[in-house]
Design a protein around this motif. Sequence first.
Motif, PDB file in Angstrom:
ATOM      1  N   LYS A  85       0.811  -1.217   0.000  1.00  0.00           N
ATOM      2  CA  LYS A  85       0.000   0.000   0.000  1.00  0.00           C
ATOM      3  C   LYS A  85       0.844   1.267   0.000  1.00  0.00           C
ATOM      4  CE  LYS A  85      -3.886  -2.358   0.651  1.00  0.00           C
ATOM      5  NZ  LYS A  85      -5.056  -2.342  -0.238  1.00  0.00           N
ATOM      6  N   GLY A  86       2.172   1.100  -0.067  1.00  0.00           N
ATOM      7  CA  GLY A  86       3.056   2.252  -0.034  1.00  0.00           C
ATOM      8  C   GLY A  86       3.769   2.360   1.310  1.00  0.00           C
ATOM      9  N   SER A  87       4.735   3.257   1.374  1.00  0.00           N
ATOM     10  CA  SER A  87       5.548   3.380   2.589  1.00  0.00           C
ATOM     11  C   SER A  87       4.731   3.816   3.796  1.00  0.00           C
ATOM     12  CB  SER A  87       6.691   4.375   2.349  1.00  0.00           C
ATOM     13  OG  SER A  87       6.175   5.640   1.956  1.00  0.00           O
TER      14      SER A  87
END
Length: 208
Positions: free
Chosen positions: A181-183
């Motif tokens: 989902k991203g950092s």
Amino acid sequence: MSKFHTKRPVALLCIVLMTMLLLGCGREFSWQGDTLTDGNASYRYLDKGWSYSGTFKIRIGVKKGGNALYASDETEWMIKEQKSLLQDMDYRPLIRSDIVLLDPADEHNRIQINNRFLSEAAATQLRSYNIENHGKLIKKIMGVTPTFVEVIHPEIDALYSSFDGGCFVLQEKTLYLGLYKGSYDGFYAYETIPEGSALYREVLEVIK
């Protein structure tokens, strides 16, 4: 001026003109609706989801009102307009209109991880996990960069697409398949890959 000196510039000019002809300078392409054509061959932009990482090194002509056009190889199945000197954005590649590309999810495409193709057994196992309709979240993992998967055209290595079936994270000996989902949100693990499986062995070989 001697005859030798007179003939020499003429000969050089002839060579230049012949070279330009052989390089395809005589072919002019123009847009007709959604296709770029020279009256014989026609091209469209790559289908949604597909990208090309190969080079374009064979000049085949020019685009009307634009720049030179280069083909990927002698088959001219893909072409690309050369960008101008001070141009920031590159032009998108085009593919011959008669070529039908598979859907990226088609089982005939190959699956690649870190520039290594999975075996048929491992690829089949990976496709069997439908995490788009995932069940219960196993765990959320923060601060990791997952190993992503690419879909490769059955015959052309440079033609690729992203794999929508998830990516991998290894923690100790456990290999998770899930969605990144991203950092900020991290990795959502939905499946654990069995250690004795072909998929487990082959993924570990390329990410360790």
